[in-house]
Design a protein around this motif. Structure first.
Motif, PDB file in Angstrom:
ATOM      1  N   THR A  45       0.836  -1.205   0.000  1.00 12.91           N
ATOM      2  CA  THR A  45       0.000   0.000   0.000  1.00 12.91           C
ATOM      3  C   THR A  45       0.874   1.261   0.000  1.00 12.91           C
ATOM      4  O   THR A  45       0.647   2.198  -0.775  1.00 12.91           O
ATOM      5  N   VAL A  46       1.867   1.269   0.875  1.00 14.43           N
ATOM      6  CA  VAL A  46       2.773   2.415   0.958  1.00 14.43           C
ATOM      7  C   VAL A  46       3.574   2.558  -0.336  1.00 14.43           C
ATOM      8  O   VAL A  46       3.769   3.667  -0.853  1.00 14.43           O
ATOM      9  N   LEU A  47       4.031   1.426  -0.886  1.00 10.38           N
ATOM     10  CA  LEU A  47       4.838   1.460  -2.105  1.00 10.38           C
ATOM     11  C   LEU A  47       4.039   2.013  -3.283  1.00 10.38           C
ATOM     12  O   LEU A  47       4.520   2.890  -4.021  1.00 10.38           O
ATOM     13  N   VAL A  48       2.808   1.530  -3.468  1.00  8.46           N
ATOM     14  CA  VAL A  48       1.976   1.981  -4.586  1.00  8.46           C
ATOM     15  C   VAL A  48       1.642   3.456  -4.439  1.00  8.46           C
ATOM     16  O   VAL A  48       1.684   4.223  -5.419  1.00  8.46           O
ATOM     17  N   TYR A  49       1.341   3.876  -3.227  1.00  8.72           N
ATOM     18  CA  TYR A  49       1.026   5.295  -3.025  1.00  8.72           C
ATOM     19  C   TYR A  49       2.264   6.163  -3.289  1.00  8.72           C
ATOM     20  O   TYR A  49       2.170   7.244  -3.888  1.00  8.72           O
ATOM     21  N   GLY A  50       3.424   5.670  -2.864  1.00  7.85           N
ATOM     22  CA  GLY A  50       4.646   6.431  -3.102  1.00  7.85           C
ATOM     23  C   GLY A  50       4.989   6.548  -4.579  1.00  7.85           C
ATOM     24  O   GLY A  50       5.523   7.572  -5.023  1.00  7.85           O
ATOM     25  N   LEU A  51       4.681   5.515  -5.363  1.00  4.46           N
ATOM     26  CA  LEU A  51       4.984   5.527  -6.791  1.00  4.46           C
ATOM     27  C   LEU A  51       3.982   6.339  -7.611  1.00  4.46           C
ATOM     28  O   LEU A  51       4.328   6.917  -8.641  1.00  4.46           O
ATOM     29  N   THR A  52       2.722   6.380  -7.150  1.00  2.00           N
ATOM     30  CA  THR A  52       1.664   6.999  -7.960  1.00  2.00           C
ATOM     31  C   THR A  52       1.068   8.253  -7.335  1.00  2.00           C
ATOM     32  O   THR A  52       0.509   9.093  -8.053  1.00  2.00           O
ATOM     33  N   GLY A  53       1.110   8.352  -6.003  1.00  2.00           N
ATOM     34  CA  GLY A  53       0.429   9.456  -5.328  1.00  2.00           C
ATOM     35  C   GLY A  53      -1.075   9.337  -5.397  1.00  2.00           C
ATOM     36  O   GLY A  53      -1.794  10.292  -5.083  1.00  2.00           O
ATOM     37  N   SER A  54      -1.598   8.153  -5.772  1.00  2.00           N
ATOM     38  CA  SER A  54      -3.041   7.959  -5.951  1.00  2.00           C
ATOM     39  C   SER A  54      -3.640   7.217  -4.762  1.00  2.00           C
ATOM     40  O   SER A  54      -3.323   6.040  -4.541  1.00  2.00           O
ATOM     41  N   PRO A  55      -4.542   7.843  -3.996  1.00  2.00           N
ATOM     42  CA  PRO A  55      -5.229   7.135  -2.922  1.00  2.00           C
ATOM     43  C   PRO A  55      -6.060   5.963  -3.451  1.00  2.00           C
ATOM     44  O   PRO A  55      -6.192   4.932  -2.781  1.00  2.00           O
ATOM     45  N   LEU A  56      -6.642   6.130  -4.666  1.00  2.00           N
ATOM     46  CA  LEU A  56      -7.465   5.060  -5.238  1.00  2.00           C
ATOM     47  C   LEU A  56      -6.635   3.804  -5.477  1.00  2.00           C
ATOM     48  O   LEU A  56      -7.027   2.701  -5.083  1.00  2.00           O
ATOM     49  N   ALA A  97       5.620 -16.809  -2.507  1.00  2.00           N
ATOM     50  CA  ALA A  97       6.988 -16.326  -2.283  1.00  2.00           C
ATOM     51  C   ALA A  97       7.573 -15.760  -3.579  1.00  2.00           C
ATOM     52  O   ALA A  97       8.232 -14.711  -3.567  1.00  2.00           O
ATOM     53  N   GLY A  98       7.306 -16.436  -4.702  1.00  2.50           N
ATOM     54  CA  GLY A  98       7.804 -15.955  -5.988  1.00  2.50           C
ATOM     55  C   GLY A  98       7.193 -14.620  -6.384  1.00  2.50           C
ATOM     56  O   GLY A  98       7.902 -13.720  -6.872  1.00  2.50           O
ATOM     57  N   CYS A  99       5.883 -14.489  -6.161  1.00  3.77           N
ATOM     58  CA  CYS A  99       5.217 -13.216  -6.475  1.00  3.77           C
ATOM     59  C   CYS A  99       5.781 -12.084  -5.621  1.00  3.77           C
ATOM     60  O   CYS A  99       6.039 -10.978  -6.111  1.00  3.77           O
ATOM     61  N   ALA A 100       5.972 -12.359  -4.320  1.00  5.19           N
ATOM     62  CA  ALA A 100       6.523 -11.339  -3.431  1.00  5.19           C
ATOM     63  C   ALA A 100       7.951 -10.977  -3.836  1.00  5.19           C
ATOM     64  O   ALA A 100       8.357  -9.809  -3.750  1.00  5.19           O
ATOM     65  N   ALA A 101       8.718 -11.970  -4.286  1.00  2.30           N
ATOM     66  CA  ALA A 101      10.097 -11.700  -4.724  1.00  2.30           C
ATOM     67  C   ALA A 101      10.103 -10.769  -5.932  1.00  2.30           C
ATOM     68  O   ALA A 101      10.936  -9.852  -6.014  1.00  2.30           O
ATOM     69  N   LEU A 102       9.186 -10.967  -6.860  1.00  2.00           N
ATOM     70  CA  LEU A 102       9.103 -10.084  -8.029  1.00  2.00           C
ATOM     71  C   LEU A 102       8.703  -8.667  -7.612  1.00  2.00           C
ATOM     72  O   LEU A 102       9.130  -7.687  -8.233  1.00  2.00           O
ATOM     73  N   MET A 103       7.882  -8.552  -6.549  1.00  2.00           N
ATOM     74  CA  MET A 103       7.494  -7.225  -6.067  1.00  2.00           C
ATOM     75  C   MET A 103       8.681  -6.431  -5.536  1.00  2.00           C
ATOM     76  O   MET A 103       8.669  -5.198  -5.546  1.00  2.00           O
ATOM     77  N   THR A 104       9.706  -7.126  -5.055  1.00  2.00           N
ATOM     78  CA  THR A 104      10.849  -6.419  -4.462  1.00  2.00           C
ATOM     79  C   THR A 104      11.762  -5.802  -5.511  1.00  2.00           C
ATOM     80  O   THR A 104      12.598  -4.954  -5.172  1.00  2.00           O
ATOM     81  N   LEU A 105      11.618  -6.213  -6.777  1.00  3.81           N
ATOM     82  CA  LEU A 105      12.501  -5.714  -7.825  1.00  3.81           C
ATOM     83  C   LEU A 105      12.181  -4.258  -8.155  1.00  3.81           C
ATOM     84  O   LEU A 105      11.011  -3.921  -8.404  1.00  3.81           O
ATOM     85  N   PRO A 106      13.168  -3.365  -8.176  1.00  7.72           N
ATOM     86  CA  PRO A 106      12.918  -1.944  -8.479  1.00  7.72           C
ATOM     87  C   PRO A 106      12.291  -1.726  -9.849  1.00  7.72           C
ATOM     88  O   PRO A 106      11.587  -0.738 -10.060  1.00  7.72           O
ATOM     89  N   ALA A 107      12.527  -2.662 -10.776  1.00 11.34           N
ATOM     90  CA  ALA A 107      12.006  -2.489 -12.134  1.00 11.34           C
ATOM     91  C   ALA A 107      10.543  -2.886 -12.274  1.00 11.34           C
ATOM     92  O   ALA A 107       9.935  -2.657 -13.328  1.00 11.34           O
ATOM     93  N   THR A 108       9.949  -3.467 -11.251  1.00 11.03           N
ATOM     94  CA  THR A 108       8.559  -3.919 -11.342  1.00 11.03           C
ATOM     95  C   THR A 108       7.614  -2.717 -11.327  1.00 11.03           C
ATOM     96  O   THR A 108       7.566  -1.979 -10.330  1.00 11.03           O
ATOM     97  N   PRO A 109       6.842  -2.497 -12.404  1.00  9.40           N
ATOM     98  CA  PRO A 109       5.938  -1.335 -12.452  1.00  9.40           C
ATOM     99  C   PRO A 109       4.691  -1.535 -11.599  1.00  9.40           C
ATOM    100  O   PRO A 109       4.413  -2.644 -11.134  1.00  9.40           O
TER     101      PRO A 109
END
Length: 432
Positions: A45-56, A97-109
């Motif tokens: 939640t914090v990561l998505v808000y930080g990347l987009t600034g969108s509460p939605l 675990a694999g999905c969470a690992a992909l989330m940690t990558l800086p390149a993941t949009p």
């Protein structure tokens, strides 16, 4: 042969569960995976808000934790019965675990982060349904299983009370992507515990039909049986209406002028009541007593919410919510009837449908409560949820009572008493 020590009594209540080696592994794996889920929800939640600034989009990360349950619980439910359960549990944990690992990558949009969140939610009902069905293999299908199911539920409720706070503290020390690494580790540790701590068991069934056809066939069998359908609806209905005061805690706190601190207290009250009542029912009441109070409790568990008609202050509202949560102890009795009603070969799919339906119907309840609050005062919406929910529960309790006769015509409670008398032997075998 040495005499037994009379001063060392046999463990009772929930303590009996920890004498079973496999349950200890399942319990610890459950606690670890819950930790991973809570950390990922806060961090994402914090990561998505930080990347987009969108509460939605930030709020959507929570919604995506519920919406895919319906798809996974219907189209993929057959996995729980078609494949060996340990393999399913370990594979589900590794996928997460694999999905969470992909989330940690800086390149993941951002869109990929949300898609990965969906993927985790998609396999969750399969994992939870398989785990609950496996508990009947580990603990037997008697009273020990009901206590095991209850204890896992209590841990889940407790995570609501402390998990988000811990997640918030964690994010003051590490970045959101760093916190997601903890999620990867918890899912991997859960998979390892289940692989090494539980026995390999064969699949319950499966036949030769396609997975989706097999899954939908199981859903049809579960919902097509009048007894099973009535029990499922009774397990789903109170949570659907009970989420109304939680979903509207912030606007209600604003309505009565208690501020942000009041929001947290209102959201904690229901879980506190639920945890306390389940601990009491599981530790003090016998299986027969829990069955006896199940329908009366289910019928009145939502009634305390009607106190919102007078727009109570914070303390009275919290008391009403604690009492409503305490009524959730009815599930210990209904769970037993549900397990008794479901055939062995259908158990995995039935548990998956139950999990998926519960999450979906709670999401629907939150959405409907929010929609109603756009047009009516929050106190009116919660009062209506309590009144309408009570009427629904009374009708469902009557339907469950109407289906309580077994195939040979005997009252179901006679069968339950007979089953309870056999529990001791079942537990001895399981614990060994």
């Amino acid at each position: 042969m040495p005499a037994q020590n009379p001063s060392a009594p046999e463990p009772s209540g929930y303590l009996r569960l920890f004498t079973v080696r496999e349950f200890r592994a399942v319990f610890l794996a459950h606690a670890l995976s819950l930790l991973g889920v809570v950390v990922s929800e806060v961090a994402l939640t914090v990561l998505v808000y930080g990347l987009t600034g969108s509460p939605l989009l930030s709020a959507l990360t929570f919604a995506l934790g519920m919406l895919p349950y319906l798809v996974g619980g219907t189209l993929l439910s057959g996995i729980a019965d078609r494949y060996p359960p340990r393999r399913v549990l370990v594979l589900c944990d590794m996928v997460c675990a694999g999905c969470a690992a992909l989330m940690t990558l800086p390149a993941t949009p951002v869109f990929a982060l949300l898609a990965l969140r969906c993927a985790i939610a998609l396999v969750s009902p399969v994992f939870q349904g398989t785990r609950m069905a496996t508990l009947t293999d580990i603990l037997g299908d008697g009273d020990l299983f009901i206590l095991g199911r209850s204890l896992l539920r209590i841990v889940s409720q407790s995570s609501v009370l402390v998990g988000f706070g811990l997640g918030g503290v964690l994010l003051t020390v590490v970045s959101p992507r760093g916190a997601l690494l903890i999620t990867v580790c918890t899912f991997a540790a859960s998979a390892l515990l289940l692989r090494c701590g539980t026995r390999r068991r064969p699949a319950r069934g499966g036949g030769g039909s396609a997975l989706m056809k097999y899954s939908l066939s199981g859903v049809g069998q579960v919902l097509g049986d009048r007894r099973i359908r009535a029990l499922l609806l009774l397990l789903w209905a109170p949570p659907m209406f009970m989420v109304a005061p939680e979903a509207l805690a912030a606007p209600y706190a604003d309505q009565i002028g208690v501020g942000v601190a009041g929001v947290g207290l209102l959201m904690c009250a229901l879980p506190v009541g639920t945890i306390a009542a389940e601990l009491y029912a599981g530790s003090v009441l016998s299986a027969t007593s829990r069955a006896r109070v199940a329908l009366p409790l289910a019928s009145v568990t939502l009634l305390p919410l009607t106190v919102y008609v007078v727009t109570p202050g914070l303390m009275w509202a919290m008391l009403a919510l604690v009492l409503a949560g305490a009524g959730s102890a009815y599930t210990l009795g209904v769970d037993r009837w549900f397990v008794d009603a479901v055939p062995e070969e259908l158990r995995g799919r039935a548990m998956t449908v139950h999990t998926a339906g519960l999450m979906t119907i709670q999401g629907a309840g939150m959405a409907l409560a929010g929609l109603a609050a756009e047009f009516f005062a929050v106190s009116t919406v919660v009062t209506a949820a309590g009144a309408l929910g009570t009427l629904c529960c009374l009708a469902l309790a009557a339907e469950v009572r109407a289906t309580r006769r077994t195939a040979d015509g005997r009252p179901a409670d006679l069968r339950e008493q007979g089953t309870e008398s056999r529990d001791g032997a079942d537990h001895h075998v399981t614990g060994g």
